[in-house]
Scaffold this motif. Structure first.
Motif, short mmCIF file in Angstrom:
data_model
loop_
_atom_site.label_atom_id
_atom_site.label_comp_id
_atom_site.label_asym_id
_atom_site.label_seq_id
_atom_site.Cartn_x
_atom_site.Cartn_y
_atom_site.Cartn_z
N HIS A 276 -16.98 12.43 6.99
CA HIS A 276 -16.45 11.02 6.88
C HIS A 276 -17.53 10.05 6.63
N LYS A 277 -18.75 10.27 6.87
CA LYS A 277 -19.65 9.28 6.90
C LYS A 277 -20.77 9.73 5.73
N ASN A 278 -21.31 8.50 5.24
CA ASN A 278 -22.46 8.51 4.27
C ASN A 278 -23.70 9.55 5.07
N PRO A 279 -24.29 10.42 4.36
CA PRO A 279 -24.30 10.84 2.91
C PRO A 279 -23.22 12.07 2.64
N TYR A 280 -22.50 12.31 3.61
CA TYR A 280 -21.37 13.19 3.59
C TYR A 280 -21.95 14.68 3.44
N LEU A 281 -22.83 15.11 2.45
CA LEU A 281 -23.60 16.35 2.58
C LEU A 281 -24.99 16.03 2.15
N GLU A 282 -25.96 16.86 2.73
CA GLU A 282 -27.29 16.78 2.24
C GLU A 282 -27.32 17.30 1.17
N PRO A 283 -28.49 16.89 0.27
CA PRO A 283 -28.74 17.66 -1.22
C PRO A 283 -28.85 19.11 -0.80
N GLY A 284 -28.09 19.73 -1.91
CA GLY A 284 -27.94 21.04 -2.00
C GLY A 284 -26.80 21.87 -0.82
N ALA A 285 -26.40 20.93 -0.34
CA ALA A 285 -25.55 21.42 0.92
C ALA A 285 -24.14 21.84 0.13
N LEU A 286 -23.31 22.73 0.77
CA LEU A 286 -22.03 23.26 0.19
C LEU A 286 -20.93 22.93 1.29
N LEU A 287 -19.87 22.51 0.99
CA LEU A 287 -18.53 22.32 1.47
C LEU A 287 -17.56 23.52 0.90
N VAL A 288 -17.10 24.41 1.70
CA VAL A 288 -16.34 25.62 1.39
C VAL A 288 -14.95 25.25 1.93
N ALA A 289 -14.06 24.93 1.19
CA ALA A 289 -12.65 24.77 1.30
C ALA A 289 -11.88 26.11 0.97
N GLN A 290 -11.09 26.66 1.99
CA GLN A 290 -10.45 27.83 1.64
C GLN A 290 -8.97 27.67 1.48
N GLN A 291 -8.25 27.85 0.31
CA GLN A 291 -6.94 27.29 -0.18
C GLN A 291 -6.02 28.61 0.17
N SER A 292 -4.93 28.36 0.70
CA SER A 292 -3.92 29.29 0.88
C SER A 292 -3.54 29.62 -0.33
N ARG A 293 -3.40 30.98 -0.80
CA ARG A 293 -2.46 31.44 -2.16
C ARG A 293 -1.24 31.12 -1.98
N THR A 294 -0.69 31.23 -0.69
CA THR A 294 0.90 31.13 -0.41
C THR A 294 1.36 29.59 -0.29
N THR A 295 0.52 28.83 0.43
CA THR A 295 1.08 27.52 0.62
C THR A 295 0.41 26.58 -0.01
N ARG A 296 -0.73 27.04 -0.83
CA ARG A 296 -1.61 26.09 -1.27
C ARG A 296 -2.37 25.12 -0.72
N LYS A 297 -2.15 25.19 0.61
CA LYS A 297 -2.86 24.23 1.61
C LYS A 297 -4.21 24.70 1.93
N ILE A 298 -5.24 23.81 2.15
CA ILE A 298 -6.40 24.17 2.78
C ILE A 298 -6.45 24.45 4.04
#
Length: 309
Positions: A276-298
């Motif tokens: 929620h705060k700048n810079p959110y991610l460092e350069p080259g960083a990844l955020l991985v969100a797993q999305q349910s195939r059933t509910t489509r919710k993360i």
């Protein structure tokens, strides 16, 4: 009481499948220890936890896997001190399982109850319980949606040409290679990127490794996010709705818009883990969100730190 720092870091996965509407998991037997456990192993030098998990599963049972949702890590004592093992769920479709014959001499598909009975280390039940809970909730089968902040670019203050042409710095070029290694743990089938050079260069090593093309989206540039944020959000929504394993590479100013979209798709309690705060991610960083195939919710979020030098 504060836990002592880990003397040993390891990573692995719990292979799982659905058979006759029932959850089954794969146990491995190690002749050296005469025990039943999950595929796992220690980190190699310079290796990240997700890379280690994928490598160990491949080496021990011949399974090329894509990491699913993260599971609780376990901690226990070994001779050198505290050992912490990080786990992910790993769905198995039709792949053939082949024990390496060195560390692993046998494998066995079993029910969750049988696994609890056979596991030699009681702490290995902790990630199993989380796996079963996710299965019962219909949220175990997931698709990764990976957000990549481009790697370190040459300084804006010293760049005199068009902003979109500003390339990666030498450190950023090395980070891009690390990004390719990390992305291989989730193996996105599609890569969508800002057309600006530093973003394209960040995903180029992964694209080359996978022999893939890239989808360029002008709505993911810094300028587009400032001038037409609704269009940027629409692009993120479009990729989420495709229900495919996608990696999206963009810029720091685009991340708040991207994360707002992800927050709207999160299961209860998950959005709090978004940056929620700048810079959110460092350069080259990844955020991985797993999305349910059933509910489509993360249903899970994890941030993987970039390579730095």
């Amino acid at each position: 009481m504060v836990d002592e720092p880990a003397a040993v870091l390891a990573a692995g996965a719990i292979p799982w499948r659905r058979k006759d509407h029932r959850l089954e998991v794969l146990l491995i037997h190690r002749d050296r220890y005469d025990d039943w456990s999950w595929p796992k192993g220690k980190l190699d030098a310079g290796e990240s936890l997700p890379e280690c998990a994928v490598r160990e599963v491949r080496e021990e049972i011949g399974l090329v896997t894509t990491l699913g949702r993260p599971l609780p890590a376990i901690r226990y004592q070994v001779k050198s001190g505290a050992k912490v093992v990080y786990y992910w769920a790993a769905k198995v479709e039709q792949q053939r399982i082949i024990p390496d014959g060195k560390e692993v001499d046998a494998v066995k598909w079993v029910s969750v109850d049988t696994a609890r009975h056979l596991l030699s280390n009681g702490s290995d039940i902790v990630p199993l319980d989380a796996l079963e809970q996710a299965f019962k909730a219909g949220d175990l089968d997931t698709l990764p949606f990976v957000v990549v902040r481009h790697a370190k670019a040459k300084p804006r203050s010293t760049w005199t040409k068009e902003e979109g042409e500003r390339p990666l710095a030498a450190t950023g070029q090395r980070q891009a290679i690390a990004v390719a290694e990390l992305l291989s743990a989730w193996r996105p089938h599609k890569v969508v990127s800002s057309p600006w050079v530093r973003c394209v260069q960040t995903v180029a090593p992964y694209l080359k490794r996978q022999d893939m093309g890239v989808k360029l989206a002008g709505s993911l540039t810094e300028h587009a996010a400032t001038r037409k944020p609704a269009k940027t959000a629409k692009q993120v929504i479009k990729q989420l709705d495709k229900q495919r394993c996608v990696a999206l590479c963009t810029h720091r100013p685009v991340l708040p818009i991207t994360f707002d979209v992800l927050a709207s798709r999160c299961a209860p309690g998950i959005a709090a883990f978004l940056p929620h705060k700048n810079p959110y991610l460092e350069p080259g960083a990844l955020l991985v969100a797993q999305q349910s195939r059933t509910t489509r919710k993360i249903v899970s979020l994890e941030i993987v730190s970039p390579f730095t030098d």
